[in-house]
Design a protein around this motif. Structure first.
Motif, PDB file in Angstrom:
ATOM      1  N   ARG A 116      -9.830  -4.466   5.943  1.00  0.00           N
ATOM      2  CA  ARG A 116      -9.511  -5.417   7.019  1.00  0.00           C
ATOM      3  C   ARG A 116      -9.286  -6.824   6.514  1.00  0.00           C
ATOM      4  NH1 ARG A 116      -7.994  -1.927  10.840  1.00  0.00           N
ATOM      5  NH2 ARG A 116      -9.594  -0.382  11.242  1.00  0.00           N
ATOM      6  N   ASP A 117     -10.030  -7.220   5.461  1.00  0.00           N
ATOM      7  CA  ASP A 117      -9.881  -8.589   4.958  1.00  0.00           C
ATOM      8  C   ASP A 117      -8.545  -8.774   4.246  1.00  0.00           C
ATOM      9  OD1 ASP A 117     -10.916  -6.792   3.095  1.00  0.00           O
ATOM     10  OD2 ASP A 117     -12.500  -8.116   2.376  1.00  0.00           O
ATOM     11  N   ILE A 118      -8.153  -7.774   3.451  1.00  0.00           N
ATOM     12  CA  ILE A 118      -6.847  -7.856   2.776  1.00  0.00           C
ATOM     13  C   ILE A 118      -5.734  -7.878   3.815  1.00  0.00           C
ATOM     14  CG2 ILE A 118      -5.263  -6.623   1.242  1.00  0.00           C
ATOM     15  CD1 ILE A 118      -7.745  -5.556  -0.261  1.00  0.00           C
ATOM     16  N   GLN A 119      -5.858  -6.980   4.799  1.00  0.00           N
ATOM     17  CA  GLN A 119      -4.822  -6.854   5.826  1.00  0.00           C
ATOM     18  C   GLN A 119      -4.661  -8.131   6.649  1.00  0.00           C
ATOM     19  OE1 GLN A 119      -5.461  -3.491   8.432  1.00  0.00           O
ATOM     20  NE2 GLN A 119      -3.865  -4.113   9.858  1.00  0.00           N
ATOM     21  N   SER A 120      -5.781  -8.746   7.015  1.00  0.00           N
ATOM     22  CA  SER A 120      -5.661  -9.884   7.937  1.00  0.00           C
ATOM     23  C   SER A 120      -5.024 -11.100   7.253  1.00  0.00           C
ATOM     24  CB  SER A 120      -7.019 -10.249   8.532  1.00  0.00           C
ATOM     25  OG  SER A 120      -7.845 -10.822   7.554  1.00  0.00           O
ATOM     26  N   TRP A 121      -5.128 -11.165   5.937  1.00  0.00           N
ATOM     27  CA  TRP A 121      -4.517 -12.281   5.200  1.00  0.00           C
ATOM     28  C   TRP A 121      -3.042 -12.019   4.904  1.00  0.00           C
ATOM     29  CZ3 TRP A 121      -3.883 -16.997   3.974  1.00  0.00           C
ATOM     30  CH2 TRP A 121      -3.449 -17.453   2.707  1.00  0.00           C
ATOM     31  N   GLU A 122      -2.668 -10.766   4.695  1.00  0.00           N
ATOM     32  CA  GLU A 122      -1.313 -10.461   4.229  1.00  0.00           C
ATOM     33  C   GLU A 122      -0.317 -10.181   5.342  1.00  0.00           C
ATOM     34  OE1 GLU A 122      -1.281  -6.691   2.101  1.00  0.00           O
ATOM     35  OE2 GLU A 122      -1.836  -5.587   3.905  1.00  0.00           O
ATOM     36  N   TYR A 123      -0.775  -9.832   6.555  1.00  0.00           N
ATOM     37  CA  TYR A 123       0.112  -9.087   7.454  1.00  0.00           C
ATOM     38  C   TYR A 123       1.114  -9.920   8.246  1.00  0.00           C
ATOM     39  CZ  TYR A 123      -1.869  -9.969  12.101  1.00  0.00           C
ATOM     40  OH  TYR A 123      -2.238 -10.537  13.294  1.00  0.00           O
ATOM     41  N   VAL A 124       0.997 -11.240   8.197  1.00  0.00           N
ATOM     42  CA  VAL A 124       2.009 -12.069   8.853  1.00  0.00           C
ATOM     43  C   VAL A 124       3.080 -12.446   7.826  1.00  0.00           C
ATOM     44  CG1 VAL A 124       2.447 -14.295   9.964  1.00  0.00           C
ATOM     45  CG2 VAL A 124       0.380 -13.001  10.546  1.00  0.00           C
ATOM     46  N   PRO A 125       4.361 -12.231   8.070  1.00  0.00           N
ATOM     47  CA  PRO A 125       4.962 -11.685   9.290  1.00  0.00           C
ATOM     48  C   PRO A 125       5.460 -10.243   9.159  1.00  0.00           C
ATOM     49  CG  PRO A 125       6.628 -12.877   8.047  1.00  0.00           C
ATOM     50  CD  PRO A 125       5.371 -12.839   7.190  1.00  0.00           C
ATOM     51  N   LEU A 126       5.194  -9.549   8.046  1.00  0.00           N
ATOM     52  CA  LEU A 126       5.873  -8.263   7.842  1.00  0.00           C
ATOM     53  C   LEU A 126       4.968  -7.039   7.990  1.00  0.00           C
ATOM     54  CD1 LEU A 126       8.381  -9.226   4.983  1.00  0.00           C
ATOM     55  CD2 LEU A 126       8.706  -9.281   7.457  1.00  0.00           C
ATOM     56  N   GLY A 127       3.731  -7.254   8.452  1.00  0.00           N
ATOM     57  CA  GLY A 127       2.885  -6.107   8.763  1.00  0.00           C
ATOM     58  C   GLY A 127       1.947  -5.710   7.640  1.00  0.00           C
ATOM     59  N   PRO A 128       1.159  -4.644   7.870  1.00  0.00           N
ATOM     60  CA  PRO A 128       0.179  -4.188   6.883  1.00  0.00           C
ATOM     61  C   PRO A 128       0.870  -3.684   5.620  1.00  0.00           C
ATOM     62  CG  PRO A 128      -0.131  -3.104   9.018  1.00  0.00           C
ATOM     63  CD  PRO A 128       1.177  -3.809   9.075  1.00  0.00           C
ATOM     64  N   PHE A 129       0.271  -3.952   4.481  1.00  0.00           N
ATOM     65  CA  PHE A 129       0.857  -3.501   3.203  1.00  0.00           C
ATOM     66  C   PHE A 129      -0.301  -3.026   2.317  1.00  0.00           C
ATOM     67  CE2 PHE A 129       3.384  -5.013  -0.774  1.00  0.00           C
ATOM     68  CZ  PHE A 129       4.088  -3.838  -0.840  1.00  0.00           C
ATOM     69  N   LEU A 130      -0.895  -3.932   1.552  1.00  0.00           N
ATOM     70  CA  LEU A 130      -1.947  -3.511   0.616  1.00  0.00           C
ATOM     71  C   LEU A 130      -3.270  -3.202   1.324  1.00  0.00           C
ATOM     72  CD1 LEU A 130      -1.290  -5.926  -2.356  1.00  0.00           C
ATOM     73  CD2 LEU A 130      -0.306  -3.707  -1.868  1.00  0.00           C
ATOM     74  N   GLY A 131      -3.429  -3.695   2.542  1.00  0.00           N
ATOM     75  CA  GLY A 131      -4.640  -3.395   3.302  1.00  0.00           C
ATOM     76  C   GLY A 131      -4.733  -1.926   3.683  1.00  0.00           C
ATOM     77  N   LYS A 132      -3.641  -1.192   3.516  1.00  0.00           N
ATOM     78  CA  LYS A 132      -3.584   0.223   3.882  1.00  0.00           C
ATOM     79  C   LYS A 132      -3.132   1.118   2.726  1.00  0.00           C
ATOM     80  CE  LYS A 132      -3.737  -0.347   8.571  1.00  0.00           C
ATOM     81  NZ  LYS A 132      -4.587   0.414   9.504  1.00  0.00           N
ATOM     82  N   SER A 133      -2.362   0.578   1.794  1.00  0.00           N
ATOM     83  CA  SER A 133      -1.600   1.437   0.882  1.00  0.00           C
ATOM     84  C   SER A 133      -2.410   2.023  -0.271  1.00  0.00           C
ATOM     85  CB  SER A 133      -0.414   0.658   0.305  1.00  0.00           C
ATOM     86  OG  SER A 133      -0.859  -0.394  -0.538  1.00  0.00           O
TER      87      SER A 133
END
Lengths: 405, 405
Positions: B225-242
């Motif tokens: 969640r921490d990786i995702q919340s920092w990275e996801y603007v504006p193109l969505g989840p990436f390393l927080g899930k991959s």
């Protein structure tokens, strides 16, 4: 500088210094796919000339999996065959005019990821969409922002691009309706092709870029701006991009681009240690966007903020593994000057200032029947030009949507 | 109701009515992958029992590409073999105890897409992250929001999940730092596996769902969640899930789930015509999330707002093609009641209200060494239980990040 005994016309993209790889079928044998190398107006059949099984394949993947020493050995052998006049007699039988062969998608795409590495592009979009806020997102200078795209709809240059249908709003607060995209756009990009896989759980260091990446392609990340702007909150682009991504049929090996390596622009704040580069992986590639044969933009790849080595390190920094055939792209290449943006949304300020083309027509976005062509070349300090070929696509009218059953 | 001559213990997931498919290697031949069907505590080797080459394969893909008539024929043959006592003598040689075989990822994943189809989940996250705004994005009730994930990091149940590292901010306006995720979470989902491809440029109608989709798996969409919340603007989840997505080793055929089909909740506004269903594709699947052997949630799949048939139609509505092995997942399954959410971020209100487990420990997010298990079953009107098996994963400590070279 060696020369080839195969005629290479002046200005040809495919000199002896280039030797890009593709997959072709000779005239008359439409499914007999094999790996070839382009030289001038010809393709050398590697399956025939080198006799290795890895070249009798419908993709470069098996060859790419071999790694840098195999790539270097092959490049040396091919250079020798094409430069040594006494090889000509034996090799000539394996040369085919490019005009006579079929070219296909050169790689079997594993995962496809797309970045957003041009500061000028990101700021241009920020100013258009968030005129009252900061033009860059807070994270943008700390990491190369990226997302995953659809690997199954990566297509080879020349494949028609059917105008996508989808939900979009025709006025800002209108209810959405379903129909053909009215804001179909291009994105001029460079794609990087992974040859050597990595293990799950183990990041790839910035300095190991050339141990994994085989080469580059020209890439057009077709974008339906209206579909994308309605769908993308909060999980990012999906159908606005996934209908088609075109790549050039020839993969230029990374080693051919040594002379084009430059430093990225100064990165401030300095990247965190895992993204810091010890050697430059910026690339001086001069790109060109044509619409119906008319040049509309000249995007300068050397201006990209994040290097592909940084993109690769970031993409694996969470332990995500690489597979042979992974493709990652730079994001739209845009420069600081007028006429250097890699998308129509920038060139026309979201359609409010249509482009007038030399043929007298004007465009906000693409019309059915339009042909888009991206070309490019690497520039070396010695001024030698090393062409990247082309990626071309023509917009086909939308297929009527399927009624519910 | 037929019974099998193979013993099926009471409460077993794998009854004669189920017959899920997987890929296994018999004891002593670790690479001799073949397709099998689970029955009770055994797996039937289809390569041996049916003798078709399509079953001597390291994935279900070739079989899945055969389409609904092949799937139905095979299911009928297997049902016959396992229910007809006079088959027992010949078939018994092809039965292996599941405990003795190795199971692998059952499909070669082509593209992986993930949706966001639970209204309760989307509203729960909206309330946490946008307490002053509307809890659902404007598009949410008009289309099933989705994005592409990383196909190369889909792993089979039992594979350890290495805690990802990445950029995250430890305070809202702090500079980002790089290190192990401190907010590692689970997402309880159902995955749908595509067997039959579709043509580029041609949407798949909602009503054609069962012509393309072969079956379902349990899926854990691990999320940092921490990786995702920092990275996801504006193109969505990436390393927080991959970094990892786990699926169950047994693919339950869609046809086994006929009795569990239910209508989705009322959809208001009514979907646009290309997303309207003429027959229900909601599914009454009762899921269960366990942390270190203790039940922490019971997510009800029947509450999902968008059906998988609508997800498939939407995903192809722009003309994007399907490939055999495409996997698309529902997004986190969460119900309206306490203890029915499919993620820790919901169950602990973003970590502010840690869960107290029966063993006396408490958790905001996952700790190294934690084992997460998701199970589930389809429920029919007759009360028969049809189990989905399990997807399990244990958190391994992070690997030290690679220093730059």
């Amino acid at each position: 500088m060696k020369a080839s005994w195969v005629p290479v016309p002046p200005g040809s993209d495919f000199t002896l210094a280039n030797l890009p790889y593709g997959v072709f079928a000779p005239a008359g044998t439409p499914q007999a796919w094999r790996v070839g190398v382009a030289i001038g107006k010809h393709v050398l059949d590697l399956a025939g000339a080198l006799g290795a099984e890895v070249f009798t394949a419908p993709s470069l993947n098996a060859f790419m999996a071999g790694g840098p020493s195999v790539w270097a050995d092959t490049r040396e052998q091919v250079t020798e065959l094409l430069s040594e006049p006494r090889s000509a007699r034996a090799v000539r039988a394996h040369l085919h005019p490019i005009a006579d062969v079929r070219l296909r998608l050169p790689i079997e795409v594993a995962d496809y990821a797309d970045f957003y590495a041009s500061e000028h592009h990101a700021r241009n979009l920020g100013r258009l969409f968030r005129p009252d806020g900061p033009s860059l997102p807070a994270n943008w200078k700390h990491l190369p922002v990226g997302y995953h795209g659809r690997a199954g709809t990566v297509i080879v240059s020349g494949t028609p691009v059917v105008r996508p249908t989808g939900q979009r709003r025709t006025a800002p607060d209108a209810a959405p309706s379903f129909g053909p995209s009215l804001r179909l756009d291009v994105e001029v990009e460079i794609g990087f092709v992974v040859g050597v896989p990595s293990a799950l759980g183990t990041p790839v260091a910035v300095g190991d870029f050339a141990q994994h990446v085989f080469g580059v392609v020209l890439l057009n990340d077709w974008s339906a701006r209206d579909i994308q702007s309605w769908e993308y909150v909060p999980l990012g682009p999906f159908l606005g991009k996934s209908f088609a991504t075109s790549i050039s049929p020839w993969v230029v090996p990374l080693s051919a681009l040594d002379g084009a390596r430059v430093s990225t622009p100064i990165q401030e704040p300095p990247p965190l240690p895992n993204l810091a580069e010890s050697e430059p992986w910026g690339l001086d590639l001069r790109l060109q966007l044509e619409l119906n044969g008319q040049i509309v933009s000249r995007p300068p790849y050397a201006q990209m903020y994040w290097s592909p080595a940084q993109m690769l390190a970031h993409m694996t920094s969470n332990g995500a593994s690489l597979r042979t055939g992974d493709l990652f792209a730079s994001g739209t290449v845009s420069g600081p000057d007028p006429g250097t943006s890699g998308s129509l949304i920038e060139l026309t300020r979201a359609g409010t200032e249509p482009l007038t083309l030399p043929d007298g027509t004007s465009r906000s976005y693409l019309l059915d029947g339009d042909t888009v062509r991206i070309t490019g070349a690497a520039c070396s300090p010695d001024g030698a030009r090393l062409g990247l070929g082309e990626v071309i696509g023509r917009i086909a009218p939308p297929i009527a949507s399927v009624p519910p059953k």
